[in-house]
Scaffold this active site. Structure first.
Site, PDB file in Angstrom:
ATOM      1  N   LYS A   1       0.837  -1.202   0.000  1.00  0.00           N
ATOM      2  CA  LYS A   1       0.000   0.000   0.000  1.00  0.00           C
ATOM      3  C   LYS A   1       0.872   1.252   0.000  1.00  0.00           C
ATOM      4  CE  LYS A   1      -3.750  -0.617   2.477  1.00  0.00           C
ATOM      5  NZ  LYS A   1      -4.399  -0.835   3.796  1.00  0.00           N
TER       6      LYS A   1
ATOM      7  N   ARG B   1      -3.401   3.203   8.546  1.00  0.00           N
ATOM      8  CA  ARG B   1      -3.725   2.021   7.746  1.00  0.00           C
ATOM      9  C   ARG B   1      -2.598   1.002   7.788  1.00  0.00           C
ATOM     10  NH1 ARG B   1      -4.849   4.512   1.879  1.00  0.00           N
ATOM     11  NH2 ARG B   1      -6.076   2.584   1.653  1.00  0.00           N
TER      12      ARG B   1
ATOM     13  N   GLY C   1      -8.350  -7.063   4.400  1.00  0.00           N
ATOM     14  CA  GLY C   1      -9.241  -7.156   5.548  1.00  0.00           C
ATOM     15  C   GLY C   1      -8.681  -7.905   6.746  1.00  0.00           C
TER      16      GLY C   1
ATOM     17  N   MET D   1      -5.895  -7.205   8.520  1.00  0.00           N
ATOM     18  CA  MET D   1      -5.351  -6.342   9.560  1.00  0.00           C
ATOM     19  C   MET D   1      -6.255  -5.119   9.711  1.00  0.00           C
ATOM     20  SD  MET D   1      -1.305  -6.680   9.050  1.00  0.00           S
ATOM     21  CE  MET D   1      -1.336  -6.240   7.350  1.00  0.00           C
TER      22      MET D   1
ATOM     23  N   ARG E   1      -3.317  -1.607  -6.433  1.00  0.00           N
ATOM     24  CA  ARG E   1      -2.458  -2.779  -6.338  1.00  0.00           C
ATOM     25  C   ARG E   1      -2.823  -3.717  -7.483  1.00  0.00           C
ATOM     26  NH1 ARG E   1      -5.550  -4.619  -1.022  1.00  0.00           N
ATOM     27  NH2 ARG E   1      -7.488  -5.263  -1.953  1.00  0.00           N
TER      28      ARG E   1
ATOM     29  N   HIS F   1     -16.523  -8.577   1.221  1.00  0.00           N
ATOM     30  CA  HIS F   1     -15.532  -9.435   1.865  1.00  0.00           C
ATOM     31  C   HIS F   1     -15.653 -10.868   1.367  1.00  0.00           C
ATOM     32  CE1 HIS F   1     -14.138 -12.140   5.093  1.00  0.00           C
ATOM     33  NE2 HIS F   1     -13.142 -11.269   5.157  1.00  0.00           N
TER      34      HIS F   1
ATOM     35  N   ARG G   1       1.262 -47.734 -10.022  1.00  0.00           N
ATOM     36  CA  ARG G   1       1.390 -48.595  -8.840  1.00  0.00           C
ATOM     37  C   ARG G   1       0.645 -49.893  -9.123  1.00  0.00           C
ATOM     38  NH1 ARG G   1      -0.538 -43.544  -7.437  1.00  0.00           N
ATOM     39  NH2 ARG G   1       0.719 -42.301  -5.984  1.00  0.00           N
TER      40      ARG G   1
ATOM     41  N   GLU H   1      13.960 -43.926  -2.059  1.00  0.00           N
ATOM     42  CA  GLU H   1      13.055 -43.514  -0.992  1.00  0.00           C
ATOM     43  C   GLU H   1      13.595 -43.846   0.397  1.00  0.00           C
ATOM     44  OE1 GLU H   1       9.281 -45.430  -1.751  1.00  0.00           O
ATOM     45  OE2 GLU H   1      10.259 -47.131  -2.680  1.00  0.00           O
TER      46      GLU H   1
ATOM     47  N   SER I   1      13.821 -42.724  -9.502  1.00  0.00           N
ATOM     48  CA  SER I   1      12.650 -41.885  -9.321  1.00  0.00           C
ATOM     49  C   SER I   1      12.552 -41.605  -7.827  1.00  0.00           C
ATOM     50  CB  SER I   1      11.413 -42.621  -9.821  1.00  0.00           C
ATOM     51  OG  SER I   1      10.274 -41.834  -9.547  1.00  0.00           O
TER      52      SER I   1
ATOM     53  N   GLY J   1      11.016 -41.137  -4.651  1.00  0.00           N
ATOM     54  CA  GLY J   1       9.711 -41.367  -4.017  1.00  0.00           C
ATOM     55  C   GLY J   1       9.696 -40.533  -2.759  1.00  0.00           C
ATOM     56  N   THR J   2       9.358 -39.260  -2.908  1.00  0.00           N
ATOM     57  CA  THR J   2       9.589 -38.326  -1.800  1.00  0.00           C
ATOM     58  C   THR J   2       8.579 -38.483  -0.661  1.00  0.00           C
ATOM     59  OG1 THR J   2       8.465 -36.678  -3.145  1.00  0.00           O
ATOM     60  CG2 THR J   2      10.862 -36.596  -3.078  1.00  0.00           C
ATOM     61  N   ASN J   3       7.492 -39.226  -0.867  1.00  0.00           N
ATOM     62  CA  ASN J   3       6.603 -39.471   0.281  1.00  0.00           C
ATOM     63  C   ASN J   3       7.352 -40.330   1.302  1.00  0.00           C
ATOM     64  OD1 ASN J   3       4.695 -38.170  -1.198  1.00  0.00           O
ATOM     65  ND2 ASN J   3       3.607 -40.030  -1.812  1.00  0.00           N
ATOM     66  N   ASP J   4       7.837 -41.495   0.824  1.00  0.00           N
ATOM     67  CA  ASP J   4       8.585 -42.358   1.736  1.00  0.00           C
ATOM     68  C   ASP J   4       9.927 -41.748   2.114  1.00  0.00           C
ATOM     69  OD1 ASP J   4       7.128 -44.529   2.592  1.00  0.00           O
ATOM     70  OD2 ASP J   4       7.369 -45.602   0.700  1.00  0.00           O
TER      71      ASP J   4
ATOM     72  N   CYS K   1       8.388 -38.698  -8.081  1.00  0.00           N
ATOM     73  CA  CYS K   1       7.017 -39.208  -8.226  1.00  0.00           C
ATOM     74  C   CYS K   1       6.211 -39.094  -6.946  1.00  0.00           C
ATOM     75  CB  CYS K   1       7.038 -40.638  -8.726  1.00  0.00           C
ATOM     76  SG  CYS K   1       7.794 -41.776  -7.568  1.00  0.00           S
TER      77      CYS K   1
ATOM     78  N   TYR L   1      12.378 -35.083 -15.057  1.00  0.00           N
ATOM     79  CA  TYR L   1      10.921 -34.923 -15.082  1.00  0.00           C
ATOM     80  C   TYR L   1      10.341 -34.898 -13.676  1.00  0.00           C
ATOM     81  CZ  TYR L   1      10.533 -39.914 -14.027  1.00  0.00           C
ATOM     82  OH  TYR L   1      10.630 -41.140 -13.416  1.00  0.00           O
TER      83      TYR L   1
HETATM   84  P1  ADP Z   1      -7.748  -2.447   3.673  1.00  0.00           P
HETATM   85  O1  ADP Z   1      -6.327  -2.781   3.417  1.00  0.00           O
HETATM   86  O2  ADP Z   1      -8.440  -3.407   4.564  1.00  0.00           O
HETATM   87  O3  ADP Z   1      -8.482  -2.152   2.392  1.00  0.00           O
HETATM   88  P2  ADP Z   1      -7.417   0.376   4.034  1.00  0.00           P
HETATM   89  O4  ADP Z   1      -6.247   0.844   4.803  1.00  0.00           O
HETATM   90  O5  ADP Z   1      -7.272   0.410   2.558  1.00  0.00           O
HETATM   91  O6  ADP Z   1      -7.768  -1.094   4.511  1.00  0.00           O
HETATM   92  O7  ADP Z   1      -8.633   1.251   4.489  1.00  0.00           O
HETATM   93  C1  ADP Z   1      -9.968   0.864   4.601  1.00  0.00           C
HETATM   94  C2  ADP Z   1     -10.905   1.827   3.900  1.00  0.00           C
HETATM   95  O8  ADP Z   1     -10.717   3.163   4.330  1.00  0.00           O
HETATM   96  C3  ADP Z   1     -10.715   1.846   2.408  1.00  0.00           C
HETATM   97  O9  ADP Z   1     -11.960   1.894   1.786  1.00  0.00           O
HETATM   98  C4  ADP Z   1      -9.948   3.109   2.168  1.00  0.00           C
HETATM   99  O10 ADP Z   1     -10.170   3.617   0.887  1.00  0.00           O
HETATM  100  C5  ADP Z   1     -10.491   4.038   3.248  1.00  0.00           C
HETATM  101  N1  ADP Z   1      -9.480   5.030   3.603  1.00  0.00           N
HETATM  102  C6  ADP Z   1      -8.239   4.780   4.067  1.00  0.00           C
HETATM  103  N2  ADP Z   1      -7.539   5.913   4.234  1.00  0.00           N
HETATM  104  C7  ADP Z   1      -8.374   6.937   3.887  1.00  0.00           C
HETATM  105  C8  ADP Z   1      -8.215   8.355   3.825  1.00  0.00           C
HETATM  106  N3  ADP Z   1      -7.081   8.929   4.148  1.00  0.00           N
HETATM  107  N4  ADP Z   1      -9.281   9.080   3.426  1.00  0.00           N
HETATM  108  C9  ADP Z   1     -10.439   8.458   3.094  1.00  0.00           C
HETATM  109  N5  ADP Z   1     -10.643   7.147   3.117  1.00  0.00           N
HETATM  110  C10 ADP Z   1      -9.618   6.367   3.511  1.00  0.00           C
HETATM  111 MG    MG Z   2      -7.728  -1.012   1.068  1.00  0.00          MG
HETATM  112 MG    MG Z   3       7.314 -45.866  -1.315  1.00  0.00          MG
END
Ligand code: ADP
Ligand code: MG
Ligand code: MG
Length: 897
Positions: free
Chosen positions: A32, A102, A111, A113, A358, A474, A580, A764, A783, A785-788, A850, A870
């Site tokens: 980000k 953020r 979502g 963190m 991103r 989500h 086998r 193996e 060959s 036989g990485t399981n064994d 294998c 292979y």
């Molecule tokens: P996530 O990684 O979970 O998407 P974000 O850090 O992107 O979390 O933020 C969550 C929401 O808040 C997003 O919709 C983002 O666009 C909004 N947001 C984050 N920073 C700002 C900001 N400075 N002004 C307005 N909206 C923001």
């Molecule tokens: Mg975001």
């Molecule tokens: Mg075997």
């Protein structure tokens, strides 16, 4: 501490037309932060801010959660710069600067963190904000959002408490939507929020903006270690050692009335890959509202709105000027990154701000289409296209879909949020999905909407249905990332949690009822629908062709049945790496003869029984060789301990005796005699061929006779590779080689056919790897036989490891399950040693793998680095292996450059 001496830089500024960092600095600034910097430098409208580096997070966790000494000053300086650029002051009662805090790691973890918006508000600054904006409603709406988010994220209070308070106010004021609340309404809500916080915590909601800021920074760092983040990291192989960055950014407001909005966009459709701007927005809303499914968002483009038949205006209609500007920005971003972008934006009183970009997450189907399209558009090369698709994600396309001809009893329709089909029992909670999923049930999770807490349940479910939320909710985003089919926003579904039912189109569906979902059309069907097998065509086939241009490793399949062999070829397998033979023995027609052989008192008796098995075994190979049309086929001679073929309990013995006329006492006695304390290390593998050479002789005879028969019929001559399992010593290999040659030559002489065959071994056992030079005297191929080999190297039984392996992974002793991803250090070392020592005696010894690892992308990269010839994997993983092998080869070429 070192940082005070060398004065490490912990803070990087962005915005105001430039930045300290750029997109190449993801490791330090997180995805980000790096992209906010890059967008600033591109001259795009990014609200100014700064990024605290991932190194600060790493420092924090490796120093008993203490910040680097110079961080404080650097944050202070960063804040001053933002104040200058915005003309506002943090904490100022008349002209307050508000910020968002953020999270943002190297790899995106949507979502997982935490983020806090509108930070800097308190009882004084909220008045300043109201006066500045000339909008009291907006100011208190922002304040209530801040209190709720901060209390939840930083102070650890449950968000339900706030939702209940809000609902009480809505009931009192007799309104249904949040946007209907007036300034007075929000002010009253804020008052009750603050009371609730004080009641819960015993002290008032923090009013000091500095304290708020550091509270939020700590909370974001802490969220790196929350359960969801840990679980997500494990699922996506993201190392804990990376840490997260923290972005502090000045706020812009999408909740300032009808000319303000917030939204999410993808430059191409993330579900299908279609090259068309795609996304959703909400007028008069802030940040999370779009993804949280609080209100149903509106389409960005007119064409999308028409297709959806939505009555609310698109952004193109509602905010035409900003939309035109936005479209330009979005196109610029896609061509700048030469990849599909996932973008967050906000419009504040008609002005556009970019908040995130991103490389967008996408389904496998979309990934293929986007990669092929971008290459055809001349934006990227074929090799780059090959590198763009995650091999493991192809798994999504290698599973059945609903047969278009099968009748569809549609009970609800929503959005096609994540493609593929799934059938299972209805469950209503993530916990139920987790429990029943762990018990081996196929379940479909049906929810109003999902939240990050549900992630384990979503993972355990075969598919997900939500009643609310859009294509970027989500549920939709997470399901696509996991490759789970998902139908979102199926608004006609009414869930009654108490009764554990949902009602739709006049029908009541109970928990435990079977439904099928089609994530490609958005339909929910009653009952189990008929499925069809996947095939390799279109963009998928095109990209596979490009992959094959770069690939060095051959890809074979592990297959013993005609069905598997045909599937393998259809997916491009270049031979069979492991057939086998014991699977052929379990066939009900044959097991009687096999048991007769086991019960025989002497060699003559065994030979009599084996003579009955011979023609059946020969027929297996005729069929397999026919399907493989001259491609190499590696056949492993009998491997499991013989008692696996005998009945064990008294009832089983009685049943078998009755059915076959074999003597029950003799069966039981023999089973007791053959009992082994540790069968994995017991009388199995080539040890059977040493004690009962007649068994292996029969198998060799069947193989060579089958090859002669196929060649004589004018079809391409088969190349059997006869493989002896579990060899440890050179002398063993010599004995088996002589047995094989003697038998094969006799058949060839008798039939007068010219068949080429190879004799080799499965490696193996650690001793086999160490003494590979001895084995190579008589083995023409190895060959792995990485399981064994994994079992015997670690001394860990694969069948029992489930009981303790998780503890090892939790404690960081194992990073991954070594039975899934090859242990490159230990087992890998043995492979390296065996390859080297084998080649020292027989330079052209053919080398393959294998075990299960043959279909695991990370392990395939390793196989490329050791120079194996292979890899062999299950038929359905062949395309994954082809792509992973191509990526490994391209990776090696890039390193050499
Ligand atoms: P996530 O990684 O979970 O998407 P974000 O850090 O992107 O979390 O933020 C969550 C929401 O808040 C997003 O919709 C983002 O666009 C909004 N947001 C984050 N920073 C700002 C900001 N400075 N002004 C307005 N909206 C923001
Ligand atoms: Mg975001
Ligand atoms: Mg075997």
């Amino acid at each position: 501490m070192a940082d005070t001496m060398v004065d490490t830089r912990w803070v990087y500024a962005f915005g105001g037309g430039g930045a300290d960092g750029d997109a190449s600095m993801k490791n330090l600034l997180g995805g980000k932060g790096a992209n906010l910097a890059e967008m600033s430098s591109l001259g795009l409208p990014v609200p100014p801010g700064f990024t605290i580096t991932t190194e600060a997070c790493v420092h924090y966790y490796s120093n008993a959660q203490v910040y680097p000494a110079s961080l404080d000053g650097q944050v202070e300086a960063g804040l001053r710069r933002v104040e200058e650029l915005t003309g506002k002051t943090f904490g100022d009662a008349a002209n307050p600067l508000l910020v968002s805090v953020r999270s943002g790691a190297r790899a995106s973890m949507p979502g997982m963190m935490d983020t806090v918006l509108n930070l800097g508000l308190n009882d004084q600054t909220v008045e300043g904000l109201a006066a500045l904006a000339g909008d009291r409603r907006f100011a208190f709406d922002s304040y209530r959002r801040f209190i709720q988010m901060y209390s939840n994220v930083v102070l650890g209070l449950d968000h339900h408490m706030f939702e209940e308070i809000l609902d009480e106010h809505k009931d009192r004021l007799d309104v249904t939507v949040d946007t209907a609340l007036t300034a007075e309404g929000w002010e009253a809500v804020v008052g009750d929020y603050k009371k609730a916080v004080e009641r819960e915590l015993g002290h008032p909601f923090p009013q000091d903006p500095q304290a708020q800021l550091w509270g939020a920074i700590s909370a974001v760092f802490a969220s790196w270690m929350n359960d969801r983040a840990k679980f997500y990291r494990r699922m996506h192989d993201i190392p804990e050692s990376w840490g997260t960055a923290v972005n502090v950014q000045s706020m812009v407001f999408g909740n300032m009335g009808e000319t303000s909005a917030t939204g999410v966009a993808f430059t191409r459709n993330p579900s299908t890959g279609q090259n068309r701007l795609y996304g959703e927005f909400l007028i008069n809303a802030q940040g999370e509202d779009v993804v949280a499914g609080i209100r149903t968002p509106q389409a960005l483009t007119q064409i999308a709105r028409e297709e959806m038949g939505d009555k609310n205006p698109s952004m193109e209609e509602a905010l035409p000027e900003v939309f035109t500007q936005f479209k330009g920005v979005v196109e610029k971003l896609e061509s700048h990154y030469s990849d599909m972008q996932d973008i967050e934006f906000t419009v504040e009183r008609g002005r556009l701000y970019m908040l995130q970009t991103r490389n967008g997450k996408r389904t496998a189907k979309a990934a293929l289409k986007i990669a092929v399209d971008l290459a055809n558009e001349g934006v990227i090369t074929h090799k780059e296209a090959v590198m763009r698709v995650e091999p493991a994600s192809l798994d999504q396309l290698l599973h059945p879909t609903i047969d278009p001809k099968s009748p569809r009893n549609v009970i609800a329709a929503g959005l096609p949020a994540s493609p593929g089909a799934a059938t299972g029992k209805v469950v209503f909670t993530a916990e139920d999905a987790e429990h029943q999923g762990a018990a081996g049930e196929s379940v479909i999770l049906v929810r109003e909407e999902t939240s990050p807490e549900d992630i384990r349940g979503m993972d355990a479910a075969r598919g997900i249905v939500t009643a609310r939320g859009g294509m970027t909710s989500h549920a939709a985003v997470v399901a696509r990332g996991m490759g789970r089919p998902c139908v979102s926003g199926a608004g006609e579904i009414r869930i009654d949690h108490k009764a554990e039912v949902f009602v739709t189109r006049g029908q009541t569906i109970k928990a435990g009822d079977i439904i099928t979902i089609d994530g490609s059309t958005g339909e929910v069907l009653l009952g189990a629908a008929k499925m069809v097998e996947p095939e390799l065509s279109g963009d998928f086939a095109t990209l596979m062709g490009w992959a094959d241009e770069s690939r060095r490793l051959k890809v074979r399949a592990n297959a013993e049945t005609a069905v598997d062999a045909r599937t393998a070829r259809q997916f491009g397998a270049e031979g069979i790496g492991l057939c086998r033979t014991e699977h052929m023995f379990f066939d009900p027609d044959r097991i009687a003869a096999v048991r007769e052989m086991i019960l025989a008192d002497d060699e003559a008796g065994r030979r009599l029984a084996l003579a009955k098995i011979l023609p059946m075994q020969r027929q297996d190979f005729v069929e397999l060789f026919g399907i493989m049309e001259g491609l190499p086929v590696t056949i492993r001679l009998l491997d499991p301990p013989l008692h696996e073929f005998l009945p064990h309990t008294e009832e089983e013995v009685a049943a078998v005796a009755a059915a076959t006329g074999l003597d029950a006492d003799k069966l039981l006695n023999r089973a007791r005699e053959m009992h082994e304390v540790n069968p994995m290390l017991g009388h199995r593998g080539c040890r059977l061929g040493v004690s009962y050479p007649e068994i292996y002789e029969m198998q060799v005879q069947a193989i060579i006779e089958a090859a002669c028969e196929v060649a004589a019929s004018g079809r391409p001559a088969p190349i059997p590779e006869i493989m002896h399992p579990l060899v440890a010593k050179g002398e063993e290999m010599k004995f088996l080689r002589e047995l094989t040659d003697r038998t094969a030559k006799a058949v060839i002489a008798e039939k007068g056919c010219e068949i080429e065959y190879m004799v080799g071994t499965m490696v193996e056992l650690p001793r086999a790897a160490l003494r590979a030079a001895d084995l190579a005297e008589n083995a023409e191929f190895f060959s792995f036989g990485t399981n064994d080999l994994t079992q015997t190297t670690f001394g860990i039984s694969r069948d029992d490891s489930g009981r303790f392996l998780n503890a090892y992974i939790d404690k960081g002793i194992f990073e991954k399950d070594p039975f899934v991803t090859l242990d490159q250090e230990g087992v890998g070392d043995l492979i390296r040693i065996a390859a080297e020592r084998g080649r020292s005696v027989r330079p052209n010894v053919k080398l393959g793998i294998c075990g299960e690892h043959g279909g695991d992308p990370a392990s395939i990269t390793f196989c490329e680095s050791v120079g194996l010839d292979y890899v062999s994997c299950s038929a359905y993983r062949v395309p994954i292996a082809r792509l992973a092998a191509a990526q490994a080869a391209i990776g090696v070429m890039e390193k050499d450059r």
